[in-house]
Design a protein around this motif. Structure first.
Motif, PDB file in Angstrom:
ATOM      1  N   MET A   1      38.814 -49.560 -32.653  1.00 33.97           N
ATOM      2  CA  MET A   1      39.602 -48.377 -32.947  1.00 33.97           C
ATOM      3  C   MET A   1      38.894 -47.490 -33.972  1.00 33.97           C
ATOM      4  N   PHE A   2      38.271 -48.135 -34.992  1.00 31.75           N
ATOM      5  CA  PHE A   2      37.469 -47.385 -35.934  1.00 31.75           C
ATOM      6  C   PHE A   2      36.445 -48.352 -36.505  1.00 31.75           C
ATOM      7  N   PRO A   3      35.373 -47.819 -37.091  1.00 28.85           N
ATOM      8  CA  PRO A   3      34.214 -48.669 -37.408  1.00 28.85           C
ATOM      9  C   PRO A   3      34.341 -49.436 -38.711  1.00 28.85           C
ATOM     10  N   PHE A   4      35.322 -50.309 -38.825  1.00 32.63           N
ATOM     11  CA  PHE A   4      35.365 -51.182 -39.985  1.00 32.63           C
ATOM     12  C   PHE A   4      34.224 -52.179 -39.903  1.00 32.63           C
ATOM     13  N   SER A   5      33.572 -52.404 -41.040  1.00 33.54           N
ATOM     14  CA  SER A   5      32.527 -53.416 -41.080  1.00 33.54           C
ATOM     15  C   SER A   5      33.165 -54.798 -41.037  1.00 33.54           C
ATOM     16  N   GLN A   6      32.592 -55.687 -40.286  1.00 31.67           N
ATOM     17  CA  GLN A   6      33.128 -57.044 -40.164  1.00 31.67           C
ATOM     18  C   GLN A   6      32.364 -58.036 -41.016  1.00 31.67           C
ATOM     19  N   GLU A   7      31.496 -57.536 -41.921  1.00 35.61           N
ATOM     20  CA  GLU A   7      30.722 -58.465 -42.733  1.00 35.61           C
ATOM     21  C   GLU A   7      31.647 -59.275 -43.641  1.00 35.61           C
ATOM     22  N   THR A   8      31.214 -60.461 -43.974  1.00 31.99           N
ATOM     23  CA  THR A   8      31.956 -61.326 -44.874  1.00 31.99           C
ATOM     24  C   THR A   8      31.244 -61.361 -46.212  1.00 31.99           C
ATOM     25  N   LYS A 175      52.974 -40.464 -37.731  1.00 27.85           N
ATOM     26  CA  LYS A 175      53.912 -39.343 -37.623  1.00 27.85           C
ATOM     27  C   LYS A 175      54.500 -38.937 -38.972  1.00 27.85           C
ATOM     28  N   ASP A 176      54.261 -39.758 -40.006  1.00 27.85           N
ATOM     29  CA  ASP A 176      54.874 -39.483 -41.300  1.00 27.85           C
ATOM     30  C   ASP A 176      53.879 -39.616 -42.457  1.00 27.85           C
ATOM     31  N   ASP A 177      52.596 -39.390 -42.181  1.00 30.42           N
ATOM     32  CA  ASP A 177      51.545 -39.444 -43.204  1.00 30.42           C
ATOM     33  C   ASP A 177      51.512 -40.795 -43.909  1.00 30.42           C
ATOM     34  N   THR A 178      51.496 -41.849 -43.111  1.00 31.54           N
ATOM     35  CA  THR A 178      51.393 -43.203 -43.643  1.00 31.54           C
ATOM     36  C   THR A 178      50.194 -43.913 -43.022  1.00 31.54           C
ATOM     37  N   ILE A 179      49.881 -45.069 -43.566  1.00 28.33           N
ATOM     38  CA  ILE A 179      48.805 -45.911 -43.055  1.00 28.33           C
ATOM     39  C   ILE A 179      49.364 -47.308 -42.839  1.00 28.33           C
ATOM     40  N   MET A 180      49.279 -47.800 -41.619  1.00 28.55           N
ATOM     41  CA  MET A 180      49.702 -49.165 -41.309  1.00 28.55           C
ATOM     42  C   MET A 180      48.472 -50.012 -41.040  1.00 28.55           C
ATOM     43  N   LEU A 181      48.369 -51.127 -41.733  1.00 29.67           N
ATOM     44  CA  LEU A 181      47.217 -52.009 -41.558  1.00 29.67           C
ATOM     45  C   LEU A 181      47.282 -52.723 -40.214  1.00 29.67           C
ATOM     46  N   PRO A 182      46.251 -52.658 -39.384  1.00 27.88           N
ATOM     47  CA  PRO A 182      46.196 -53.514 -38.199  1.00 27.88           C
ATOM     48  C   PRO A 182      46.104 -54.979 -38.622  1.00 27.88           C
ATOM     49  N   PHE A 183      46.713 -55.870 -37.848  1.00 25.99           N
ATOM     50  CA  PHE A 183      46.723 -57.279 -38.247  1.00 25.99           C
ATOM     51  C   PHE A 183      45.314 -57.855 -38.439  1.00 25.99           C
ATOM     52  N   PRO A 184      44.339 -57.602 -37.550  1.00 29.05           N
ATOM     53  CA  PRO A 184      43.008 -58.189 -37.776  1.00 29.05           C
ATOM     54  C   PRO A 184      42.402 -57.793 -39.120  1.00 29.05           C
ATOM     55  N   PHE A 186      44.182 -56.897 -41.884  1.00 29.56           N
ATOM     56  CA  PHE A 186      44.984 -57.588 -42.889  1.00 29.56           C
ATOM     57  C   PHE A 186      44.571 -59.050 -42.990  1.00 29.56           C
ATOM     58  N   ARG A 187      44.375 -59.692 -41.871  1.00 24.58           N
ATOM     59  CA  ARG A 187      44.063 -61.114 -41.856  1.00 24.58           C
ATOM     60  C   ARG A 187      42.697 -61.403 -42.505  1.00 24.58           C
ATOM     61  N   ASP A 188      41.680 -60.579 -42.190  1.00 24.93           N
ATOM     62  CA  ASP A 188      40.332 -60.846 -42.682  1.00 24.93           C
ATOM     63  C   ASP A 188      40.119 -60.412 -44.128  1.00 24.93           C
ATOM     64  N   LEU A 189      40.768 -59.339 -44.537  1.00 23.36           N
ATOM     65  CA  LEU A 189      40.483 -58.785 -45.857  1.00 23.36           C
ATOM     66  C   LEU A 189      41.532 -59.104 -46.915  1.00 23.36           C
ATOM     67  N   PHE A 190      42.797 -59.234 -46.536  1.00 25.28           N
ATOM     68  CA  PHE A 190      43.865 -59.405 -47.519  1.00 25.28           C
ATOM     69  C   PHE A 190      44.320 -60.857 -47.666  1.00 25.28           C
ATOM     70  N   VAL A 191      44.288 -61.626 -46.585  1.00 27.08           N
ATOM     71  CA  VAL A 191      44.800 -63.006 -46.611  1.00 27.08           C
ATOM     72  C   VAL A 191      43.774 -63.952 -45.992  1.00 27.08           C
ATOM     73  N   ASN A 192      42.532 -63.799 -46.381  1.00 27.46           N
ATOM     74  CA  ASN A 192      41.434 -64.543 -45.757  1.00 27.46           C
ATOM     75  C   ASN A 192      41.471 -66.037 -46.018  1.00 27.46           C
ATOM     76  N   THR A 193      42.171 -66.489 -47.066  1.00 29.82           N
ATOM     77  CA  THR A 193      42.257 -67.931 -47.318  1.00 29.82           C
ATOM     78  C   THR A 193      43.509 -68.557 -46.709  1.00 29.82           C
ATOM     79  N   GLU A 197      49.197 -69.050 -39.439  1.00 28.16           N
ATOM     80  CA  GLU A 197      50.655 -68.976 -39.491  1.00 28.16           C
ATOM     81  C   GLU A 197      51.114 -68.280 -40.775  1.00 28.16           C
ATOM     82  N   GLU A 198      50.507 -68.624 -41.910  1.00 30.97           N
ATOM     83  CA  GLU A 198      50.845 -67.964 -43.173  1.00 30.97           C
ATOM     84  C   GLU A 198      50.531 -66.471 -43.103  1.00 30.97           C
ATOM     85  N   ALA A 199      49.388 -66.144 -42.508  1.00 29.75           N
ATOM     86  CA  ALA A 199      48.999 -64.737 -42.386  1.00 29.75           C
ATOM     87  C   ALA A 199      50.018 -63.960 -41.564  1.00 29.75           C
TER      88      ALA A 199
END
Length: 290
Positions: A1-8, A175-184, A186-193, A197-199
């Motif tokens: 969808m957009f070019p997020f880097s997938q590096e760890t 539609k309302d000037d917001t940003i929603m995180l896609p799950f992939p 969120f999972r890799d960057l915010f809750v990587n540990t 199921e927890e994610a």
């Protein structure tokens, strides 16, 4: 969808048992290369403190529920203010100034003083502006993996180019000037540990974030003139920002504070508020105590 880097962005010591104790070691957290149990964080004698905990983006005041419960069980007083555009507030057309005013009004309405003001992530920018308005009420500022913006900067200025471009695309598509995180993401960057199921459980509570405050440039000259004591809590597995190359939490953000206390832990950006709240509570205590 957009070019997020997938590096760890890996911790530099894969074998944790060889971690140099002079930098990352904490007697409450680490022993013989394995994590200690939650019971080790149930320490008996603690200086009694008052905490005001300010959450970050894609969260609300409930982010702190488990951590606040632990701190209260140890005799501390804890407040978790909600701010404009978050929680039950349906209005997403908010500014950074409106967010700051929410916290300042909460503090003055309850006549709070001599408290430790904690900001997580985007909340770091909030406590920077709050501190300008009520400096005499604050005992110490604590930034936990939080933005410390330079005068005239926005949060977006501190994002890697791929992340900023992705956020701009998500903002434009809302539609309302917001940003929603896609799950992939969120999972890799915010809750990587976290476990998967927890994610998923944590992601169920994520709601679209008002975009405008993330792109507003903040005047912070007054903040950098404040003598308020400051601490920075850095979790070295936090993958939300790349560590190094002009980005990241520590030392990139933290050293902007001038003289500060550094407290280090081993968690990520979100997970430990749910899975190890006693550990996080202890780190915040270590950052806030005299």
């Amino acid at each position: 969808m957009f070019p997020f880097s997938q590096e760890t962005h890996q911790f530099p010591y894969p074998d944790y048992s060889f971690m140099p104790h002079g930098y990352y070691y904490s007697p409450y957290f680490w022993s013989n290369g394995v994590f200690e149990s939650e019971e080790r964080y149930s320490l008996l004698a603690q200086q009694r403190l008052t905490f005001v905990l300010v959450h970050g983006s894609w969260a609300d005041a409930h982010f702190w529920d488990n951590v606040a419960a632990v701190l209260r069980s140890r005799g501390h007083v804890v407040y978790t203010p909600e701010y404009a555009g978050h929680g039950k507030d349906p209005n997403k057309d908010v500014t950074h100034a409106m967010i700051t005013k929410s916290v300042v009004d909460f503090i003055t309405r309850l006549n709070l003083s001599n408290f430790v003001l904690v900001g997580h992530s985007f909340g770091g920018t909030v406590i920077q502006k709050v501190a300008e308005q009520v400096p005499d009420r604050i005992k110490r500022l604590v930034f936990w993996d939080a933005f410390v913006l330079k005068d005239g900067e926005s949060v977006a200025d501190e994002l890697p180019p791929q992340t900023r471009q992705g956020f701009e695309q998500l903002r434009a598509g809302s539609k309302d000037d917001t940003i929603m995180l896609p799950f992939p993401l969120f999972r890799d960057l915010f809750v990587n540990t976290a476990t998967l199921e927890e994610a998923k459980q944590m992601y169920a509570g994520v709601i679209p974030e008002p975009a405008r405050p993330l792109f507003e440039n903040l005047e912070l000259k007054a903040f950098y003139d404040l003598p308020t004591p400051k601490s920075y809590v850095y979790f070295y597995q936090d993958n939300t920002l790349p560590q190094g190359e002009g980005f990241g939490w520590n030392p990139h953000m933290s050293t902007r504070l001038g003289q500060f206390r550094l407290i280090v832990g081993g968690g990520d950006h979100f997970t430990d508020t749910r899975t190890r709240p006693a550990m996080l509570a202890q780190k915040l205590y270590e950052a806030g105590r005299d």
